[in-house]
Design a protein around this motif. Structure first.
Motif, PDB file in Angstrom:
ATOM      1  N   PRO A   1      21.062-113.545-101.221  1.00 18.72           N
ATOM      2  CA  PRO A   1      20.131-113.607-100.086  1.00 18.72           C
ATOM      3  C   PRO A   1      18.704-113.369-100.541  1.00 18.72           C
ATOM      4  CG  PRO A   1      22.071-112.341 -99.498  1.00 18.72           C
ATOM      5  CD  PRO A   1      22.182-112.615-100.977  1.00 18.72           C
ATOM      6  N   ASP A   2      17.807-114.227-100.109  1.00 21.80           N
ATOM      7  CA  ASP A   2      16.428-114.193-100.588  1.00 21.80           C
ATOM      8  C   ASP A   2      15.789-112.826-100.385  1.00 21.80           C
ATOM      9  OD1 ASP A   2      14.107-115.385-101.690  1.00 21.80           O
ATOM     10  OD2 ASP A   2      13.265-115.640 -99.689  1.00 21.80           O
ATOM     11  N   ASP A   3      16.037-112.207 -99.237  1.00 22.47           N
ATOM     12  CA  ASP A   3      15.399-110.930 -98.955  1.00 22.47           C
ATOM     13  C   ASP A   3      16.044-109.762 -99.690  1.00 22.47           C
ATOM     14  OD1 ASP A   3      17.749-110.889 -97.536  1.00 22.47           O
ATOM     15  OD2 ASP A   3      16.863-110.334 -95.614  1.00 22.47           O
ATOM     16  N   ALA A   4      17.167-110.021-100.378  1.00 19.76           N
ATOM     17  CA  ALA A   4      17.844-108.956-101.125  1.00 19.76           C
ATOM     18  C   ALA A   4      17.731-109.140-102.636  1.00 19.76           C
ATOM     19  CB  ALA A   4      19.317-108.892-100.737  1.00 19.76           C
ATOM     20  N   LYS A   5      17.347-110.322-103.069  1.00 16.38           N
ATOM     21  CA  LYS A   5      17.383-110.622-104.499  1.00 16.38           C
ATOM     22  C   LYS A   5      16.517-109.662-105.308  1.00 16.38           C
ATOM     23  CE  LYS A   5      16.042-113.812-108.033  1.00 16.38           C
ATOM     24  NZ  LYS A   5      15.017-114.760-108.420  1.00 16.38           N
ATOM     25  N   PHE A   6      15.319-109.379-104.830  1.00 21.62           N
ATOM     26  CA  PHE A   6      14.387-108.536-105.566  1.00 21.62           C
ATOM     27  C   PHE A   6      15.030-107.199-105.909  1.00 21.62           C
ATOM     28  CE2 PHE A   6      10.754-105.535-105.680  1.00 21.62           C
ATOM     29  CZ  PHE A   6      10.006-106.131-106.666  1.00 21.62           C
TER      30      PHE A   6
ATOM     31  N   TRP B   1      25.139-110.819-112.703  1.00 23.13           N
ATOM     32  CA  TRP B   1      24.613-112.120-113.107  1.00 23.13           C
ATOM     33  C   TRP B   1      24.171-112.090-114.565  1.00 23.13           C
ATOM     34  CZ3 TRP B   1      22.428-109.626-108.698  1.00 23.13           C
ATOM     35  CH2 TRP B   1      23.051-109.983-107.500  1.00 23.13           C
ATOM     36  N   ASP B   2      24.365-113.214-115.249  1.00 24.35           N
ATOM     37  CA  ASP B   2      23.916-113.355-116.633  1.00 24.35           C
ATOM     38  C   ASP B   2      22.461-113.801-116.704  1.00 24.35           C
ATOM     39  OD1 ASP B   2      26.587-112.945-117.889  1.00 24.35           O
ATOM     40  OD2 ASP B   2      27.057-114.794-116.803  1.00 24.35           O
ATOM     41  N   LEU B   3      22.064-114.591-115.716  1.00 21.43           N
ATOM     42  CA  LEU B   3      20.726-115.179-115.689  1.00 21.43           C
ATOM     43  C   LEU B   3      20.168-115.083-114.279  1.00 21.43           C
ATOM     44  CD1 LEU B   3      21.670-118.563-117.439  1.00 21.43           C
ATOM     45  CD2 LEU B   3      20.723-116.562-118.600  1.00 21.43           C
ATOM     46  N   TYR B   4      18.840-114.963-114.157  1.00 24.05           N
ATOM     47  CA  TYR B   4      18.194-115.053-112.853  1.00 24.05           C
ATOM     48  C   TYR B   4      16.716-115.336-113.062  1.00 24.05           C
ATOM     49  CZ  TYR B   4      19.126-110.141-114.140  1.00 24.05           C
ATOM     50  OH  TYR B   4      19.382-108.990-114.833  1.00 24.05           O
ATOM     51  N   LEU B   5      16.115-115.895-112.044  1.00 26.43           N
ATOM     52  CA  LEU B   5      14.699-116.230-112.082  1.00 26.43           C
ATOM     53  C   LEU B   5      13.880-115.036-111.617  1.00 26.43           C
ATOM     54  CD1 LEU B   5      15.184-119.704-110.490  1.00 26.43           C
ATOM     55  CD2 LEU B   5      14.167-119.362-112.745  1.00 26.43           C
ATOM     56  N   SER B   6      12.763-114.809-112.307  1.00 30.96           N
ATOM     57  CA  SER B   6      11.878-113.730-111.888  1.00 30.96           C
ATOM     58  C   SER B   6      10.465-114.042-112.360  1.00 30.96           C
ATOM     59  CB  SER B   6      12.340-112.388-112.452  1.00 30.96           C
ATOM     60  OG  SER B   6      11.647-111.319-111.840  1.00 30.96           O
ATOM     61  N   SER B   7       9.510-113.353-111.775  1.00 31.40           N
ATOM     62  CA  SER B   7       8.114-113.557-112.157  1.00 31.40           C
ATOM     63  C   SER B   7       7.422-112.210-112.253  1.00 31.40           C
ATOM     64  CB  SER B   7       7.397-114.448-111.135  1.00 31.40           C
ATOM     65  OG  SER B   7       7.331-113.813-109.875  1.00 31.40           O
TER      66      SER B   7
ATOM     67  N   VAL C   1      -1.503-124.680-101.527  1.00 34.85           N
ATOM     68  CA  VAL C   1      -1.183-125.982-100.946  1.00 34.85           C
ATOM     69  C   VAL C   1       0.296-126.277-101.205  1.00 34.85           C
ATOM     70  CG1 VAL C   1      -1.632-128.463-101.028  1.00 34.85           C
ATOM     71  CG2 VAL C   1      -3.536-126.845-101.240  1.00 34.85           C
ATOM     72  N   PRO C   2       1.097-126.515-100.164  1.00 38.11           N
ATOM     73  CA  PRO C   2       2.525-126.743-100.371  1.00 38.11           C
ATOM     74  C   PRO C   2       2.774-128.046-101.127  1.00 38.11           C
ATOM     75  CG  PRO C   2       1.934-127.163 -98.086  1.00 38.11           C
ATOM     76  CD  PRO C   2       0.718-126.566 -98.735  1.00 38.11           C
ATOM     77  N   ALA C   3       3.900-128.095-101.828  1.00 35.86           N
ATOM     78  CA  ALA C   3       4.222-129.272-102.645  1.00 35.86           C
ATOM     79  C   ALA C   3       4.185-130.553-101.829  1.00 35.86           C
ATOM     80  CB  ALA C   3       5.598-129.091-103.288  1.00 35.86           C
ATOM     81  N   SER C   4       4.534-130.471-100.544  1.00 39.20           N
ATOM     82  CA  SER C   4       4.566-131.665 -99.699  1.00 39.20           C
ATOM     83  C   SER C   4       3.185-132.261 -99.474  1.00 39.20           C
ATOM     84  CB  SER C   4       5.193-131.317 -98.339  1.00 39.20           C
ATOM     85  OG  SER C   4       4.434-130.304 -97.681  1.00 39.20           O
TER      86      SER C   4
ATOM     87  N   SER D   1      16.704-119.445-101.137  1.00 36.77           N
ATOM     88  CA  SER D   1      15.549-120.190-100.637  1.00 36.77           C
ATOM     89  C   SER D   1      15.589-121.612-101.181  1.00 36.77           C
ATOM     90  CB  SER D   1      14.246-119.517-101.077  1.00 36.77           C
ATOM     91  OG  SER D   1      14.103-119.581-102.483  1.00 36.77           O
ATOM     92  N   SER D   2      14.934-122.520-100.480  1.00 30.92           N
ATOM     93  CA  SER D   2      14.998-123.928-100.883  1.00 30.92           C
ATOM     94  C   SER D   2      14.369-124.155-102.254  1.00 30.92           C
ATOM     95  CB  SER D   2      14.313-124.807 -99.831  1.00 30.92           C
ATOM     96  OG  SER D   2      12.955-124.433 -99.668  1.00 30.92           O
ATOM     97  N   VAL D   3      13.238-123.513-102.530  1.00 32.32           N
ATOM     98  CA  VAL D   3      12.555-123.726-103.806  1.00 32.32           C
ATOM     99  C   VAL D   3      13.409-123.205-104.953  1.00 32.32           C
ATOM    100  CG1 VAL D   3      10.557-123.112-105.213  1.00 32.32           C
ATOM    101  CG2 VAL D   3      10.242-123.730-102.811  1.00 32.32           C
ATOM    102  N   GLU D   4      13.923-121.984-104.823  1.00 34.01           N
ATOM    103  CA  GLU D   4      14.700-121.426-105.932  1.00 34.01           C
ATOM    104  C   GLU D   4      16.002-122.180-106.139  1.00 34.01           C
ATOM    105  OE1 GLU D   4      14.008-117.457-106.780  1.00 34.01           O
ATOM    106  OE2 GLU D   4      16.021-117.045-107.522  1.00 34.01           O
ATOM    107  N   GLN D   5      16.582-122.712-105.089  1.00 28.75           N
ATOM    108  CA  GLN D   5      17.784-123.524-105.255  1.00 28.75           C
ATOM    109  C   GLN D   5      17.476-124.799-106.037  1.00 28.75           C
ATOM    110  OE1 GLN D   5      21.222-123.024-104.133  1.00 28.75           O
ATOM    111  NE2 GLN D   5      20.364-120.963-104.279  1.00 28.75           N
ATOM    112  N   GLN D   6      16.316-125.405-105.780  1.00 27.93           N
ATOM    113  CA  GLN D   6      15.921-126.595-106.534  1.00 27.93           C
ATOM    114  C   GLN D   6      15.738-126.269-108.003  1.00 27.93           C
ATOM    115  OE1 GLN D   6      12.468-127.680-103.940  1.00 27.93           O
ATOM    116  NE2 GLN D   6      13.319-129.735-104.068  1.00 27.93           N
ATOM    117  N   VAL D   7      15.055-125.155-108.270  1.00 27.41           N
ATOM    118  CA  VAL D   7      14.810-124.755-109.654  1.00 27.41           C
ATOM    119  C   VAL D   7      16.129-124.428-110.350  1.00 27.41           C
ATOM    120  CG1 VAL D   7      13.750-122.999-111.128  1.00 27.41           C
ATOM    121  CG2 VAL D   7      12.468-123.948-109.192  1.00 27.41           C
ATOM    122  N   ALA D   8      17.016-123.708-109.678  1.00 25.35           N
ATOM    123  CA  ALA D   8      18.295-123.345-110.278  1.00 25.35           C
ATOM    124  C   ALA D   8      19.118-124.582-110.611  1.00 25.35           C
ATOM    125  CB  ALA D   8      19.066-122.432-109.324  1.00 25.35           C
ATOM    126  N   THR D   9      19.093-125.561-109.725  1.00 27.22           N
ATOM    127  CA  THR D   9      19.834-126.806-109.971  1.00 27.22           C
ATOM    128  C   THR D   9      19.272-127.526-111.182  1.00 27.22           C
ATOM    129  OG1 THR D   9      20.366-127.016-107.620  1.00 27.22           O
ATOM    130  CG2 THR D   9      20.542-129.005-108.964  1.00 27.22           C
TER     131      THR D   9
END
Length: 580
Positions: free
Chosen positions: A452-457, A467-473, A312-315, A425-433
């Motif tokens: 770029p979202d499709d290249a980050k992985f 980069w010193d830091l990045y989000l991953s799961s 279910v999307p956050a909205s 991506s919009s979600v990761e930009q929010q989290v990074a901010t």
């Protein structure tokens, strides 16, 4: 070494006792189940691996069960399947050596699927394993499944053209991560890789150079699905897989839909897990999560027997959670997907700086940004609570909103300038901010650099990235520390590209611990992984644990039987049915 703990549980050996559960949402809306006591067991009684699967009360045969998903499943080739959608879809058409009985509440039993049991450790040293193939398992054309077709399926996973799938079996048989250079599938198509043999039509034998005690778990992945050599279409197999499961693909329209209908040669008496209730499954692609959820909420026409695959999307979370009429049409569960702020340890070499990063994070605020407790639950450990043997701890107590004072104390007047790589991506930009604000409040100077979202992985998996830091799961391939800690933190596996060890952490004593624990029987490993989890964080702090994803899904009023997989955190369809 810890003494072997073998507790009999309904003909199975317990791997571990209770796991930690996610905290409850105490509001009036549905909450993540905080009372569950998940366990993992390996079946030892062959009766646990026989079929048929117990019937579900009220379930009936017939109808079409539809799955709405925004993006297509890339393919259904079992040896290349590694996405969550693929791992849930492929078992409908392809069986594996072992599989999980899952009650949807975290209680798991590993059983034989194609095999009569979850495997036999021939010499009790985890180096030689044998599996006996069941009688009565057939392909969609009626041919029997034998050890030879299973072995061929494993062999084809060595083909460098068939990328994307798990590589445990290939690396273990070849005894090297460079398995495709150790044995050439193309040049040896008529033979099997070293260490894999079929002494007879019903026996599959693995011989490893070193102990591989987690083989029964790895064998549950689709890479052990069988395939006759004459039905191997190479890179095109994913468009028309050759079924050994209860359904077969009858229509494949790339990017639009996949239709699966009953395989008349599937024998329920050989299958301990799956049912064959719907006449067909239809995977329909293209609807955005918002559009799919709104269609399911409206509950009209064929959408009444449909499930929205995307969370279910956050909205729409507040709307769905606040509507009591939708309560019976939602699935809510913690998942094994753990999210971290990864620290590039080759760039951020000061332990006190890494510890300060851990003290600085406002996890409660981060969860709010993500959409609240129906979307995420804070975590402070490397392994998520859904892991066998998980033990809760907090190596760097910061309260729910972070402890910037303690972080600044650790920095001792320094103001480290760090680059945070974030997908565009919009979600990761929010989290990074959000994280930038947390860290700058604690004395860091943070620059966000977009990827770029499709290249980050691919980019963060390159050693020497900027980069010193990045989000991953990460979600383990089975619910054990063996598929998490050594995969993510064994420095001996670091190479130029394609690294799962995205923190580029390497410590010889920790690497030795990985070897020690991996040589233990699975029934003993759980507590050892838990202790090592805490040791890595306290001694090295290679990442900042952030949160665990929560699965929150909505389905139509006639879509019955789906539950959130305790292994992968997405809908399992083995019990799915269309209600009258």
């Amino acid at each position: 070494m810890r003494p072997r703990v073998a507790v009999a549980v309904s003909g199975a050996f317990a791997l571990v006792a209770a796991l930690s559960a996610c905290p409850a949402n105490t509001g009036g809306s549905p909450s993540v189940d905080s009372g569950r006591q998940p366990t993992g067991v390996i079946a030892t009684d062959p009766k646990d691996s026989t079929g048929p699967a117990p019937e579900l009360a009220g379930a009936r045969r017939g109808g079409t069960f539809t799955v709405l998903r925004e993006t297509p499943i890339s393919h259904l080739d079992p040896q290349r399947t590694y996405s969550f959608a693929g791992l849930m879809a492929v078992p409908l058409v392809a069986r594996s050596l072992t599989t999980w009985k899952d009650d949807g509440a975290g209680n798991l039993t590993l059983v034989g699927d194609l095999a009569e049991t979850p495997g036999r450790d021939v010499n009790d040293d985890c180096r030689i394993w044998e599996f006996t193939v069941k009688d009565g398992v057939r392909f969609e054309d009626g041919r029997p499944v034998t050890a030879r077709e299973i072995a061929y399926g494993i062999a084809r996973s060595f083909d460098p053209d068939l990328t994307g799938g798990p590589t445990y079996l290939q690396e273990w048989l070849a005894d090297t991560p460079q398995y495709d250079t150790a044995w050439d599938f193309t040049a040896n198509r008529g033979s099997l890789p070293p260490g894999l043999t079929t002494p007879d039509a019903r026996t599959l034998r693995f011989e490893f150079a070193r102990p591989r005690c987690d083989l029964p778990f790895a064998a549950s992945l689709p890479s052990t699905a069988p395939l006759p050599p004459d039905r191997d279409t190479g890179v095109n197999l994913g468009n028309a897989p050759f079924s050994s499961g209860p359904y077969k693909v009858t229509r494949y329209r790339p990017g639009i839909e996949i239709v699966m209908e009953r395989n008349e040669h599937w024998d329920a008496g050989t299958d301990p897990v799956r049912h064959q209730y719907p006449d067909r499954f239809v995977w329909s692609f293209g609807a955005t999560p918002d559009a799919a959820a709104n269609r399911i909420i409206a509950d009209n026409g064929t959408d009444r027997s449909a499930l929205s695959w995307d969370y279910v999307p956050a909205s729409l979370v507040a709307r769905v959670a606040g509507d009591a009429a939708l309560r019976s049409r939602t699935l809510l569960s913690p998942t094994p997907s753990a999210n971290h702020l990864v620290i590039n340890n080759e760039r951020v070499t000061d332990l006190r700086v890494r510890q300060a990063l851990n003290h600085a994070i406002d996890r409660e605020g981060l969860v709010k940004v993500l959409g609240g407790p129906h979307v995420a639950v804070p975590m402070t450990t490397l392994m998520p609570p859904a892991t066998i043997g998980h033990r809760a701890y907090d190596a760097y107590p910061a309260g729910p909103n972070g402890d910037p004072d303690r972080a600044r104390e650790l920095l001792g007047g320094q103001r480290p300038e760090l680059v945070l790589g974030a997908a565009d991506s919009s979600v990761e930009q929010q989290v990074a901010t959000q994280l930038k604000g947390n860290l700058e409040r604690a004395g860091f100077v943070i620059t966000i650099r977009n990827i770029p979202d499709d290249a980050k992985f691919d980019e963060i998996k390159k050693r020497g990235n900027p980069w010193d830091l990045y989000l991953s799961s990460w979600a383990g391939d089975w619910p054990s520390g063996a598929s998490i800690l050594p995969v993510l933190y064994d420095g001996r596996a670091i190479r130029a590209t394609g690294n799962s060890n995205e923190s580029y952490f390497n410590d010889a004593t920790i690497n030795a611990e990985f070897d020690r624990i991996l040589a233990l029987p699975p029934s003993e490993q759980g507590p050892h992984w838990a202790r090592l989890d805490e040791r890595i964080m306290r001694e090295h702090a290679p990442v900042v644990p952030l949160y665990v994803d929560v699965a929150y899904l909505v389905h139509g009023s006639k879509a019955g039987g789906a539950f959130v997989s305790s292994v992968f955190g997405y809908p399992s369809l083995v019990d799915a049915h269309v209600e009258p």
